[in-house]
Enzyme design. Structure first.
Site, PDB file in Angstrom:
ATOM      1  N   ASP A 483       6.065  -5.705   0.583  1.00 16.53           N
ATOM      2  CA  ASP A 483       6.036  -5.236   1.962  1.00 16.53           C
ATOM      3  C   ASP A 483       5.170  -4.010   2.167  1.00 16.53           C
ATOM      4  O   ASP A 483       4.808  -3.672   3.292  1.00 16.53           O
ATOM      5  CB  ASP A 483       7.470  -4.856   2.389  1.00 16.53           C
ATOM      6  CG  ASP A 483       8.235  -6.049   2.914  1.00 16.53           C
ATOM      7  OD1 ASP A 483       7.638  -6.859   3.628  1.00 16.53           O
ATOM      8  OD2 ASP A 483       9.430  -6.165   2.602  1.00 16.53           O
TER       9      ASP A 483
HETATM   10  C1  BGC Z   1      10.448  -0.780   1.265  1.00 12.77           C
HETATM   11  C2  BGC Z   1      10.422  -2.228   0.883  1.00 12.77           C
HETATM   12  C3  BGC Z   1      11.110  -3.028   1.937  1.00 12.77           C
HETATM   13  C4  BGC Z   1      10.572  -2.724   3.303  1.00 12.77           C
HETATM   14  C5  BGC Z   1      11.348  -3.469   4.352  1.00 12.77           C
HETATM   15  C6  BGC Z   1       9.915  -0.577   2.652  1.00 12.77           C
HETATM   16  O1  BGC Z   1      10.027   0.753   3.013  1.00 12.77           O
HETATM   17  O2  BGC Z   1       9.707  -0.037   0.337  1.00 12.77           O
HETATM   18  O3  BGC Z   1      11.033  -2.404  -0.381  1.00 12.77           O
HETATM   19  O4  BGC Z   1      10.955  -4.389   1.667  1.00 12.77           O
HETATM   20  O5  BGC Z   1      10.627  -1.363   3.568  1.00 12.77           O
HETATM   21  O6  BGC Z   1      10.822  -3.333   5.590  1.00 12.77           O
HETATM   22  C1  NOJ Z   2      12.563  -5.616  -0.277  1.00 11.91           C
HETATM   23  C2  NOJ Z   2      12.435  -6.692   0.728  1.00 11.91           C
HETATM   24  O1  NOJ Z   2      13.712  -7.083   1.164  1.00 11.91           O
HETATM   25  C3  NOJ Z   2      11.688  -7.864   0.176  1.00 11.91           C
HETATM   26  O2  NOJ Z   2      11.518  -8.834   1.162  1.00 11.91           O
HETATM   27  C4  NOJ Z   2      10.375  -7.430  -0.397  1.00 11.91           C
HETATM   28  O3  NOJ Z   2       9.772  -8.558  -0.972  1.00 11.91           O
HETATM   29  C5  NOJ Z   2      10.547  -6.346  -1.417  1.00 11.91           C
HETATM   30  N1  NOJ Z   2      11.289  -5.265  -0.857  1.00 11.91           N
HETATM   31  C6  NOJ Z   2       9.225  -5.821  -1.951  1.00 11.91           C
HETATM   32  O4  NOJ Z   2       8.528  -5.088  -1.019  1.00 11.91           O
END
Ligand code: BGC
Ligand code: NOJ
Length: 814
Positions: A483
């Site tokens: 993300d």
């Molecule tokens: C986090 C990710 C997460 C995302 C969700 C980010 O701030 O680092 O792990 O999946 O937010 O929107």
């Molecule tokens: C958490 C999110 O829930 C997931 O969808 C994503 O793939 C990972 N973070 C990595 O960014």
């Protein structure tokens, strides 16, 4: 250092001190009503949707931490204590918290009074049950005062935390005998309310928090409890609570129990409206009656135990390694159910007011539960697919209560469509139920645009085909699985942060990772087409897959590993030409799982690079070298300090990808090594470093660049659960559901002599023995099914047959 231990017989983790490094929680509830409960009795509950139907309130980020819950105060003369230690924090003579499958029990004592507090949500009702049992172990009679406490949330948890000008005036309660009804907003013709009751007569109550606590006191020293007398307060607005006062006198050796029920009731929407504010109580009364005796509570607990016994019996292993057995048979599958139920919505790291169900998250969660609750998986797939747009893209999240896509977040994450194929494929391989593909499913929840599910998969694949960039690789859009890799995020404005970048979707940045997904899930889609009688389409899909495979091997290969991506200027990300972020974990795992470069030696080379450059004693970090400065062209990833989260943290979710990849490549020793490094039961002894619960996976462990290397965060709600279960059950133990039946294809350490698996699959029980006296890492030399030697390692599926006895011998056959 440990703060408790496993009891595998009872399927419990027993926490022996309230002073755990972080609150160690459990989840109650299996279908619609869910609760979080910590080892000091903190937490909250909700009905279906942690944001929109919050029943009790929680205060996040609080100090002292975790200081709201459903609490029981025991006043024994001048000593006041709680069975879960908090909130009063009186030092207890003994304490333990047993987290089990869908229940939590506190057992503690003070001044020779023993308390047991059993908390659970019955299998088929929308309520929490708390049974408080007290025993007088002294030689004299004891007079005790008991006070209960639950703080109601005003339904929408986000609004509850925001809109005080309104909320301070909406709260309403009603008290009838021992029952406190929470009926805020009922006068708006809402059809739902909550109640909190106890099965014995009370001598007082409170429903106003201010009155219970006193205006300048908190839950650690509530006025009511200090005074030993309820104020019989009736809340009008402000903060409504439920508190009962009970008096008990216990003879020496005597014990008594109280059954508290905290329930949620929804009357039919078209129910006759008697008068504004008058709630119809018949359903609530039924629920109270159902759980009013010890025998009823015992029966409900037994039903809960049976529910879990039955679920967990669908896959179990017996090996030489008790930690492996414990994780596979109990905790990993348990966590898979929790992540399936809650997606990423409500934990001690997710407030429940933000995210609902994630599209990619929920699709991946299916991988861990299709064998446990296939009928629920089926429904979930249909729900998720209904949030897809006609062009194959999809909402990134949806709200569990409404099942509608979340417009605030929108779409544009280009890996999402392919995850739908991943989840559906897992379901089909598990169940063989191809009828799901004929189900009519809406696009964007618009029923007039419904098409069979198969058409949804077609559009998923089609979306990726239609969105390729300059290197023939899939466009990344706003981000892919990672993300935080927001590569279309550039600006000439100095200081502009990633959130404000305008063209995250439209830019030409490409993802090698999605390329790997395309090959893996495109091939799965081709198999599905073939099985559904669309041979021509299958062939076309395979052609596309080969085109992508070539693109990945060409533009996606860096020399010693797979490139991660190309940014909006077509500059590589995750390549040796970069100063930082030269190698990323995700494409190495996904591309090798997809079989890319396996024959050509690229897969082995990529895995070797992972081991050389990314491995640490606590797991594999996401990238190296960590980004030390912020790069606008990369997005959120470099906003994290080095070693945390996506910036070189040990992201547990993609560690199993490497383990799977090692298994695909036939390296059993290494595949298990990777499996063990992040596996909770194996790191239990270093709980003071790891800090989160030693019975479940966390999303992230701080990487080697972080000052707190080895410290985990974000426990429970992570795709790690499902992926690890897929890894250990299918890739390592090698029990692989395929469209035509079960394949046995283990990849294990050379030193492992063998194991047995009990697997329930398509209506039959499979008793599988794997014999590795040959001491190899992979390769079934002989497969014998019910005494008959097979030509290959697939167990032929025979309709109607209910039991299979299977023996697989590893190593070259004689
Ligand atoms: C986090 C990710 C997460 C995302 C969700 C980010 O701030 O680092 O792990 O999946 O937010 O929107
Ligand atoms: C958490 C999110 O829930 C997931 O969808 C994503 O793939 C990972 N973070 C990595 O960014």
């Amino acid at each position: 250092m440990q703060f408790g231990h496993f009891d595998d017989q009872k399927k419990e983790y027993i926490i022996t001190t309230p002073h755990t490094p972080l609150p160690w929680i459990n989840y109650l509830g299996s279908k619609d009503f869910f609760s979080l409960i910590s080892n000091t009795a903190g937490g909250y509950c909700f009905y279906r949707d942690a944001k929109l139907r919050r029943i009790t309130r929680y205060r996040y980020n609080d100090c002292p931490r975790d200081s709201v819950g459903r609490y029981y105060y025991i006043k024994d003369g001048s000593t006041i204590w709680n069975p879960g230690w908090k909130p009063v924090q009186t030092e207890l003579d003994s304490y333990c918290c047993r987290h089990g499958m869908g229940y939590t029990v506190f057992e503690s004592s003070k001044n020779d009074v023993a308390a047991s507090l059993e908390c659970f949500v019955p299998v088929s009702d929308n309520c929490e049950i708390h049974r408080l049992t007290l025993q007088n172990n002294t030689e004299t009679e004891k007079e005790l005062d008991i006070f209960s406490y639950a703080e109601f949330c005003l339904w929408n948890a986000a609004d509850d935390a925001n809109n005080f000008q309104r909320n301070f005036s909406t709260g309403e309660v009603e008290i009838v005998g021992s029952t406190i009804y929470h009926k805020t907003e009922y006068r708006e013709r809402r059809n739902h309310f909550a109640f909190y009751t106890v099965n014995k007569p009370v001598c007082g109550f409170d429903t106003s928090r201010d009155s219970f606590c006193g205006t300048d006191s908190g839950l650690a020293q509530p006025q009511t409890v200090l005074e030993g007398k309820s104020h019989n307060s009736v809340a009008h607005g402000w903060a409504p609570i439920g508190s009962h006062h009970l008096k008990v006198s216990l003879k020496p050796g005597e014990s008594t129990s109280y059954i508290f029920v905290l329930g949620y009731v929804e009357n039919p929407a078209d129910d006759k409206w008697e008068a504004p504010g008058i709630i119809k109580k018949d359903r609530a009364l039924k629920l109270m009656e159902k759980y009013s005796t010890d025998a009823q509570v015992d029966a409900a607990l037994k039903e809960l135990h049976k529910y879990w016994e039955k679920l967990l019996s669908r896959f179990s292993v017996r090996s030489e390694d008790e930690k492996l057995d414990r994780m596979v048979n109990i905790w990993n599958q348990y966590q898979c159910m929790v992540t399936f139920n809650l997606s990423r919505s409500a934990s001690y790291f997710e407030s429940g007011t933000g995210r609902g169900m994630g599209f990619r998250d929920s699709c991946q969660d299916l991988l861990g539960i299709v064998h446990l609750v296939p009928e629920r998986a089926r429904q979930r797939i249909l729900d998720i697919a209904a949030t897809q747009f006609e062009d194959g893209s999809s909402y990134h999240q949806y709200q569990p209560l409404t099942k509608k896509g979340n417009a605030d977040i929108g779409s544009g994450f280009n890996d999402d469509p392919l995850w739908l194929i991943a989840g559906t494929g897992a379901y089909l391989r598990e169940t063989g139920d191809f009828s799901i593909l004929q189900e009519q499913v809406a696009f964007n929840n618009d029923e007039t645009k419904a098409q069979p599910l198969l058409e949804h998969l077609r559009r998923s694949f089609g979306y990726s085909c239609a969105h390729k960039g300059p290197h023939g690789l899939p466009l990344i859009g706003r981000a892919d699985w990672n993300d935080c890799l927001n590569l279309n995020c550039f600006s000439s404005e100095p200081g502009e942060s990633f959130q404000t970048c305008s063209n995250m979707e439209s830019g030409k940045a490409e993802s090698v990772f999605i390329g790997g997904m395309f090959v893996k899930y495109g091939s799965e889609y081709a198999d599905i087409c073939e099985h559904s009688g669309f041979a021509q389409e299958a062939a076309q899909v395979r052609e596309q897959v080969e085109v992508m495979r070539a693109a990945v091997m060409d533009a996606g290969w860096d020399g010693e590993w797979f490139v991660r991506a190309y940014d909006a200027f077509s500059t590589p990300v995750g390549s040796h030409v970069c100063n930082e972020g030269q190698i990323f974990i995700e494409p190495q795992g996904m591309c090798v799982m997809a079989g890319i470069g396996l024959k050509e030696g690229l897969a082995d080379r990529a895995l070797k690079s992972v081991q050389e450059k990314l491995d640490t004693k606590y797991g594999i970090v996401l990238l190296q070298p960590a980004y030390t400065t912020y790069h606008l062209n990369l997005g959120e990833i470099s906003s994290y300090p080095p070693g945390y989260k996506e910036n070189a943290g040990i992201f547990c979710h993609n560690n199993p990808w490497i383990s799977c990849a090692e298994a695909v490549a036939g390296h059993g020793d290494r595949a298990f090594e990777v499996y063990r490094k992040t596996c909770p039961a194996y790191v239990e002894e270093i709980s003071e470093i790891h800090r989160t619960e030693p019975y479940v996976y966390s999303q992230m462990v701080a990487g080697k660049d972080a000052p707190s290397f080895g410290e985990a965060k974000n426990s429970w709600l992570t795709g790690t659960a499902a992926w690890t279960f897929a890894d250990v059950s299918q890739y390592l133990l090698g029990i692989q559901p395929e469209l035509d039946g079960l394949r046995v294809n283990p990849c294990i350490p050379q030193s492992c002599k063998g194991f047995t698996v009990q697997r329930f699959y398509r209506g039959a029980q499979y008793n599988i023995t794997v014999d590795n006296t040959a001491g190899v890492q992979k390769g079934v030399g002989q497969l014998v099914v019910d005494g008959v030697q097979m030509k290959e390692n697939l167990i032929p599926y025979v309709s109607g047959k209910t039991e299979y006895t299977v023996k697989a011998v590893l190593g070259a056959c004689e």
